[in-house]
Design a protein around this motif. Structure first.
Motif, PDB file in Angstrom:
ATOM      1  N   LYS A  88       0.803  -1.214   0.000  1.00 51.98           N
ATOM      2  CA  LYS A  88       0.000   0.000   0.000  1.00 51.98           C
ATOM      3  C   LYS A  88       0.837   1.264   0.000  1.00 51.98           C
ATOM      4  N   ASP A  89       1.998   1.232   0.667  1.00 48.95           N
ATOM      5  CA  ASP A  89       2.797   2.454   0.807  1.00 48.95           C
ATOM      6  C   ASP A  89       3.886   2.578  -0.254  1.00 48.95           C
ATOM      7  N   ALA A 107      -4.602   1.504 -13.488  1.00 50.74           N
ATOM      8  CA  ALA A 107      -4.066   0.178 -13.797  1.00 50.74           C
ATOM      9  C   ALA A 107      -3.468  -0.509 -12.581  1.00 50.74           C
ATOM     10  N   ALA A 108      -2.895   0.271 -11.664  1.00 50.22           N
ATOM     11  CA  ALA A 108      -2.153  -0.321 -10.549  1.00 50.22           C
ATOM     12  C   ALA A 108      -2.880  -0.230  -9.222  1.00 50.22           C
ATOM     13  N   GLY A 109      -3.887   0.633  -9.121  1.00 48.66           N
ATOM     14  CA  GLY A 109      -4.503   0.922  -7.840  1.00 48.66           C
ATOM     15  C   GLY A 109      -4.123   2.327  -7.414  1.00 48.66           C
ATOM     16  N   ASP A 110      -4.774   2.814  -6.395  1.00 45.97           N
ATOM     17  CA  ASP A 110      -4.599   4.217  -5.990  1.00 45.97           C
ATOM     18  C   ASP A 110      -3.348   4.390  -5.140  1.00 45.97           C
ATOM     19  N   HIS A 111      -2.211   4.195  -5.770  1.00 45.60           N
ATOM     20  CA  HIS A 111      -0.925   4.321  -5.089  1.00 45.60           C
ATOM     21  C   HIS A 111      -0.303   5.686  -5.375  1.00 45.60           C
ATOM     22  N   ALA A 112       0.708   6.024  -4.587  1.00 45.58           N
ATOM     23  CA  ALA A 112       1.489   7.228  -4.855  1.00 45.58           C
ATOM     24  C   ALA A 112       2.274   7.020  -6.152  1.00 45.58           C
ATOM     25  N   VAL A 113       2.229   8.025  -7.027  1.00 40.90           N
ATOM     26  CA  VAL A 113       2.912   7.921  -8.323  1.00 40.90           C
ATOM     27  C   VAL A 113       3.769   9.167  -8.545  1.00 40.90           C
ATOM     28  N   ALA A 114       5.006   8.948  -8.930  1.00 39.26           N
ATOM     29  CA  ALA A 114       5.877  10.027  -9.405  1.00 39.26           C
ATOM     30  C   ALA A 114       6.186   9.737 -10.866  1.00 39.26           C
ATOM     31  N   LYS A 135      -0.908  13.523  -5.814  1.00 36.05           N
ATOM     32  CA  LYS A 135      -1.231  14.082  -4.501  1.00 36.05           C
ATOM     33  C   LYS A 135      -0.901  13.123  -3.368  1.00 36.05           C
ATOM     34  N   ALA A 136      -0.846  11.836  -3.675  1.00 37.16           N
ATOM     35  CA  ALA A 136      -0.601  10.836  -2.641  1.00 37.16           C
ATOM     36  C   ALA A 136       0.860  10.728  -2.227  1.00 37.16           C
ATOM     37  N   VAL A 137       1.756  11.355  -2.972  1.00 36.89           N
ATOM     38  CA  VAL A 137       3.180  11.288  -2.642  1.00 36.89           C
ATOM     39  C   VAL A 137       3.466  12.239  -1.486  1.00 36.89           C
ATOM     40  N   THR A 138       3.921  11.696  -0.361  1.00 31.35           N
ATOM     41  CA  THR A 138       4.193  12.514   0.817  1.00 31.35           C
ATOM     42  C   THR A 138       5.484  13.316   0.627  1.00 31.35           C
ATOM     43  N   LYS A 139       5.687  14.300   1.492  1.00 29.43           N
ATOM     44  CA  LYS A 139       6.919  15.094   1.431  1.00 29.43           C
ATOM     45  C   LYS A 139       8.144  14.208   1.609  1.00 29.43           C
ATOM     46  N   GLU A 140       8.067  13.271   2.543  1.00 34.06           N
ATOM     47  CA  GLU A 140       9.192  12.370   2.761  1.00 34.06           C
ATOM     48  C   GLU A 140       9.481  11.540   1.518  1.00 34.06           C
ATOM     49  N   GLN A 141       8.417  11.044   0.884  1.00 36.84           N
ATOM     50  CA  GLN A 141       8.594  10.270  -0.350  1.00 36.84           C
ATOM     51  C   GLN A 141       9.143  11.126  -1.482  1.00 36.84           C
ATOM     52  N   GLN A 142       8.726  12.396  -1.542  1.00 32.63           N
ATOM     53  CA  GLN A 142       9.280  13.299  -2.549  1.00 32.63           C
ATOM     54  C   GLN A 142      10.784  13.442  -2.381  1.00 32.63           C
ATOM     55  N   TYR A 143      11.226  13.598  -1.133  1.00 32.76           N
ATOM     56  CA  TYR A 143      12.663  13.713  -0.866  1.00 32.76           C
ATOM     57  C   TYR A 143      13.393  12.448  -1.303  1.00 32.76           C
ATOM     58  N   GLU A 144      12.788  11.287  -1.036  1.00 32.16           N
ATOM     59  CA  GLU A 144      13.435  10.027  -1.400  1.00 32.16           C
ATOM     60  C   GLU A 144      13.523   9.869  -2.917  1.00 32.16           C
ATOM     61  N   VAL A 145      12.450  10.223  -3.615  1.00 32.56           N
ATOM     62  CA  VAL A 145      12.469  10.135  -5.074  1.00 32.56           C
ATOM     63  C   VAL A 145      13.479  11.121  -5.650  1.00 32.56           C
ATOM     64  N   ARG A 146      13.514  12.314  -5.085  1.00 34.91           N
ATOM     65  CA  ARG A 146      14.489  13.305  -5.564  1.00 34.91           C
ATOM     66  C   ARG A 146      15.908  12.813  -5.355  1.00 34.91           C
TER      67      ARG A 146
END
Length: 267
Positions: A88-89, A107-114, A135-146
């Motif tokens: 889920k996360d 296609a995948a479900g309502d997951h966070a997408v970058a 919108k589902a991507v948290t600030k912490e996840q944004q930092y990790e993706v960056r």
């Protein structure tokens, strides 16, 4: 395991290489899968030490990130095959041209997408990458993706409607430069240069110009090296008269338009 790459083509390899070279991820943190090319998976396993995902797809449930790096036409089938195993996360990091966040979530479900558009210069840590978040991507996840994307080059955050332009400029951009380099080598040989000498001169010219471009506006740099009635002015005049800028504009527009078409074809 931190990331599973769904798709094992040149972009996935470039990103894997960048992550490992910059020590953002260890080989054991990365797994790769695709639908048919076992030889390609064997190559990536041997070359980089990453893991293969074979028939047992439960390994996907361990992943914190999924790198979606398939052809646009294959997105639906690829995500359907793994949907039941996605935690889920998870953050789905898509580098697929044209396919929207909304389409990926359907296609995948309502997951966070970058959604990101890097280029293959990721292979040497020099990609120019545009990225947009759901919108589902948290600030912490944004930092990790960056962090993942910064390890393969520079990152520019844009709106999703601007990602087609990123594709036209940066995603396809290296190929435009390679074509220009080819043309310069050919022209140099017509002027009597040996092939290897022309290659060496063009390669260093691009390297030097790229470095200079980090420090000043492009038009300023062009004007600084263009003496009135000099050789550079003569060369620029010929390029302009032969529609050089218009051709570049059309190249970017065509690549961006194709990105939009790919999205429509998937939906």
């Amino acid at each position: 395991m931190k990331i599973v790459c769904i798709g094992a083509g040149s972009m996935a390899e470039a990103m894997i290489n960048g992550w490992i070279r910059k020590r953002i991820l260890r080989p054991g943190d990365i797994a790769v899968m695709n639908k048919s090319d076992e030889d390609r998976l064997d190559y990536l396993e041997h070359e980089y030490g990453v893991r293969k995902v074979d028939d047992d797809l439960s390994a996907i449930s361990e992943a914190k990130f999924l790198l979606l790096a398939v052809k646009p036409k294959d997105v639906g089938v690829a995500l359907a095959s793994v949907r039941e195993f996605i935690r889920k996360d998870v953050v789905i990091l898509s580098v697929v041209a044209g396919v929207s966040i909304d389409a990926i979530q359907k296609a995948a479900g309502d997951h966070a997408v970058a959604r990101a558009m890097p280029n293959t210069s990721a292979h040497v840590g020099k990609s120019a990458t545009g990225v947009v978040w759901s919108k589902a991507v948290t600030k912490e996840q944004q930092y990790e993706v960056r962090d993942l994307l910064n390890s393969i080059g520079s990152v520019t955050v844009v709106g999703e409607d601007k990602l087609h332009g990123v594709t036209g400029v940066a995603g396809s951009g290296p190929a435009y430069l390679y074509l220009m380099a080819e043309a310069m080598v050919e022209a140099g040989m017509e002027e009597g240069l040996e092939h290897m000498d022309a290659m060496r001169l063009v390669r260093q010219t691009f390297l030097g110009a790229a470095d200079m471009m980090q420090h000043d506006d492009f038009s300023v740099l062009r004007k600084k090296i263009t003496s009135p009635n000099g050789t550079t002015q003569a060369g620029l005049n010929a390029l302009i008269e032969n529609g050089f800028k218009e051709a570049v504009h059309e190249g970017v527009k065509s690549a961006a338009a194709r990105s939009k078409e790919l999205g429509k074809e998937f939906s």
